[in-house]
Design an enzyme around this catalytic site. Sequence first.
Site, short mmCIF file in Angstrom:
data_model
loop_
_atom_site.label_atom_id
_atom_site.label_comp_id
_atom_site.label_asym_id
_atom_site.label_seq_id
_atom_site.Cartn_x
_atom_site.Cartn_y
_atom_site.Cartn_z
N ASP A 212 0.78 -1.16 -0.08
CA ASP A 212 0.01 0.01 -0.07
C ASP A 212 0.92 1.25 -0.05
O ASP A 212 2.14 1.02 -0.03
CB ASP A 212 -0.94 -0.06 1.36
N ASP A 214 0.69 3.83 2.43
CA ASP A 214 0.33 4.31 3.72
C ASP A 214 -0.60 5.20 3.70
O ASP A 214 -1.48 4.91 2.95
CB ASP A 214 1.76 4.67 4.24
#
Length: 298
Positions: A212, A214
């Site tokens: 991802d 973050d």
Amino acid sequence: MGEAKTVIGVIGGSGVYEIDGLEDARWQDVQTPWGAPSDQILTGRIGEVAMAFLPRHGRGHVHSPSSVPYRANIDALKRLGVTDVISVSACGSFQEAMAPGDFVIVDQFVDRTFAREKSFFGPGCVAHVSVAHPTCARLGDACEAAAAATGVRTHHGGTYLAMEGPQFSTLAESRLYREVWGCDVVGMTNMPEAKLAREAELCYASLAMITDYDSWHPDHGEVDVTEIIATLTGNASNARDLVARLPAGLGPDRAPCPCGCDRALEFALMTAPDKRDPEVLARLDAVAGRVLGAPDKG
């Protein structure tokens, strides 16, 4: 130090719970003076190279990042004769170019953990090792070569921000780590693991799987566990493929590490020999036996 045999230890993070192609595989218990490791350790071999696999969170993911018994894990691998440790873990990215699905071979850390025991040493036997270069360049190169063979997009080099967790970053923290501190990825498990591996004179490489962006990325929003799991599922087979290629790249015969990882304690011990606590020395039999010698049985 003469030529020895390579024994590869793999610490598997979220989504990586086995090694493909492991022969003569069996799970075994390992006792340590630091308590029980995260789980039993799966041992076997690929070709002529012995391997040991330890699920960092335990099978079924029973340990949080803060409760992982890091000292016991590293001690247990050392007791099994492991020479080279490959850490596989999930992480978030602070860089647009480091996208979900990519791998990063980490070479630096910023340690922001605070609720974990970070050293094998202390009162009774004090030691200070250098972690200026906390990963092994030789082992990182081997991981890069194995990654190239799998075809997965891999970035060689990056700074890993180790946070305590288990919560993900706030937006303010994410911006701080990215914009002010210049970190590349964020995770919760490579510290104090890397420091302990250095104290145990083990070569250590960190393979981070990006899941991802973050919380800093304006187009991706906050971290979503369901999306992380989906990305991990796609990456797990690539990670296992990479790990299975390492024995061929490293080979069965192992010369002393050119980076000096396997001699990290050479000049690290500070406590005078006559002031060292025998009980402490007994606990250090595996990780520091090379420099301490056999403990005094009194």
